[in-house]
Design an enzyme around this catalytic site. Structure first.
Site, PDB file in Angstrom:
ATOM      1  N   CYS A 216      41.583  44.374 -40.534  1.00 35.42           N
ATOM      2  CA  CYS A 216      42.144  42.860 -40.329  1.00 35.42           C
ATOM      3  C   CYS A 216      43.720  43.074 -40.712  1.00 35.42           C
ATOM      4  O   CYS A 216      43.571  42.896 -41.925  1.00 35.42           O
ATOM      5  CB  CYS A 216      41.600  41.710 -41.053  1.00 35.42           C
ATOM      6  SG  CYS A 216      42.628  40.104 -40.161  1.00 35.42           S
TER       7      CYS A 216
ATOM      8  N   HIS B 201      36.095  39.422 -32.857  1.00 36.54           N
ATOM      9  CA  HIS B 201      37.035  39.404 -34.406  1.00 36.54           C
ATOM     10  C   HIS B 201      38.014  38.290 -33.854  1.00 36.54           C
ATOM     11  O   HIS B 201      37.802  37.148 -35.365  1.00 36.54           O
ATOM     12  CB  HIS B 201      37.555  40.406 -34.611  1.00 36.54           C
ATOM     13  CG  HIS B 201      38.056  40.884 -36.021  1.00 36.54           C
ATOM     14  ND1 HIS B 201      37.733  41.519 -36.878  1.00 36.54           N
ATOM     15  CD2 HIS B 201      39.523  40.483 -36.235  1.00 36.54           C
ATOM     16  CE1 HIS B 201      38.964  40.666 -37.925  1.00 36.54           C
ATOM     17  NE2 HIS B 201      39.892  40.304 -37.641  1.00 36.54           N
ATOM     18  N   GLU B 202      39.230  38.332 -33.140  1.00 37.48           N
ATOM     19  CA  GLU B 202      40.020  37.160 -32.858  1.00 37.48           C
ATOM     20  C   GLU B 202      39.649  36.086 -32.730  1.00 37.48           C
ATOM     21  O   GLU B 202      40.304  34.860 -33.508  1.00 37.48           O
ATOM     22  CB  GLU B 202      41.155  38.309 -32.237  1.00 37.48           C
ATOM     23  CG  GLU B 202      42.018  39.186 -32.293  1.00 37.48           C
ATOM     24  CD  GLU B 202      42.208  39.016 -33.325  1.00 37.48           C
ATOM     25  OE1 GLU B 202      42.605  38.008 -33.923  1.00 37.48           O
ATOM     26  OE2 GLU B 202      42.370  41.002 -34.107  1.00 37.48           O
TER      27      GLU B 202
ATOM     28  N   HIS C 141      38.790  34.250 -36.229  1.00 36.06           N
ATOM     29  CA  HIS C 141      40.513  33.454 -36.840  1.00 36.06           C
ATOM     30  C   HIS C 141      40.496  32.161 -36.302  1.00 36.06           C
ATOM     31  O   HIS C 141      40.584  31.538 -36.714  1.00 36.06           O
ATOM     32  CB  HIS C 141      41.627  34.005 -36.400  1.00 36.06           C
ATOM     33  CG  HIS C 141      41.447  35.587 -36.849  1.00 36.06           C
ATOM     34  ND1 HIS C 141      41.669  35.324 -38.563  1.00 36.06           N
ATOM     35  CD2 HIS C 141      41.344  36.890 -37.419  1.00 36.06           C
ATOM     36  CE1 HIS C 141      41.647  36.629 -39.158  1.00 36.06           C
ATOM     37  NE2 HIS C 141      41.020  37.627 -38.339  1.00 36.06           N
TER      38      HIS C 141
ATOM     39  N   GLN D  48      46.424  33.395 -37.578  1.00 32.12           N
ATOM     40  CA  GLN D  48      47.449  34.389 -38.735  1.00 32.12           C
ATOM     41  C   GLN D  48      48.808  34.105 -39.253  1.00 32.12           C
ATOM     42  O   GLN D  48      49.249  34.965 -40.354  1.00 32.12           O
ATOM     43  CB  GLN D  48      46.686  35.383 -38.348  1.00 32.12           C
ATOM     44  CG  GLN D  48      44.974  36.010 -38.395  1.00 32.12           C
ATOM     45  CD  GLN D  48      44.717  37.507 -37.807  1.00 32.12           C
ATOM     46  OE1 GLN D  48      44.787  37.837 -36.918  1.00 32.12           O
ATOM     47  NE2 GLN D  48      45.042  38.668 -39.045  1.00 32.12           N
TER      48      GLN D  48
ATOM     49  N   GLY E  67      44.923  43.269 -32.887  1.00 29.40           N
ATOM     50  CA  GLY E  67      44.773  42.109 -32.380  1.00 29.40           C
ATOM     51  C   GLY E  67      45.331  41.074 -33.263  1.00 29.40           C
ATOM     52  O   GLY E  67      45.632  41.180 -34.666  1.00 29.40           O
TER      53      GLY E  67
HETATM   54 NI    NI Z   1      41.807  39.773 -38.361  1.00 36.17          NI
END
Ligand code: NI
Length: 167
Positions: free
Chosen positions: A91, A133-134, A137, A51, A46
């Site tokens: 991650c 999780h994404e 972000h 990021q 992912g």
């Molecule tokens: Ni991550």
């Protein structure tokens, strides 16, 4: 396509809240393709635009065994969540660190796909963890923030040291 540089924790830019994508145009589709290539090259499952230092609400995932099933979520919105599961997370922005995080077991998410079409997806297990999780972000949140302050400090020290060694 191009590989994009990935920000590493504790880079403060990882704590930026992303803005909605206004239009799914050629520029966004190029970003999707570059992010997919970057994620695969890094052997990740992912990646959020945050990021790669693009602060737009866009994530790519591929949790399949053969890594041939890309899922794209533009402007993702959580419609519902229930249950709870605990899973080891890692991650691409926190290389080499894995730890347990508790998240909803089952979610329903709505988003636009690469063509700008609205879809709804029900997910559980690994996929549900990954989407949450994404999506974190995009809010400027990295999974280590669920860990104790002591662990977070240790991880910061370790990653800062490693960044110095690789300069
Ligand atoms: Ni991550």
């Amino acid at each position: 396509m191009a590989l994009l540089p990935i920000l590493h924790y504790p880079d403060p830019r990882l704590h930026t809240r992303a803005s909605p994508v206004v239009e799914v145009d050629a520029e966004i589709r190029k970003l999707v393709d570059d992010m997919a290539e970057t994620m695969r090259a890094a052997a990740g499952i992912g990646l959020a635009a945050t990021q790669v230092n693009v602060h737009k609400r866009l994530i790519v995932l591929d949790v399949s065994e053969d890594q041939q099933h890309l899922q794209v979520f533009i402007n993702p919105k959580l419609l519902s969540q229930d249950g709870s599961q605990e899973r080891d997370e890692g991650c691409l922005s926190v290389p080499g660190i894995y730890d347990r995080v508790t998240r909803a077991e089952h979610i329903v998410v709505e988003a636009l796909d690469r063509e700008g079409r609205l879809f709804t997806l029900e997910a559980d297990g690994l996929l549900a963890t990954c989407v949450q999780h994404e999506m974190d972000h995009l809010e400027g949140k990295v999974f280590v923030e669920y860990l104790s302050q002591l662990k977070q400090n240790r991880i910061k020290t370790k990653l800062r040291k490693r960044a110095r060694e690789t300069l």
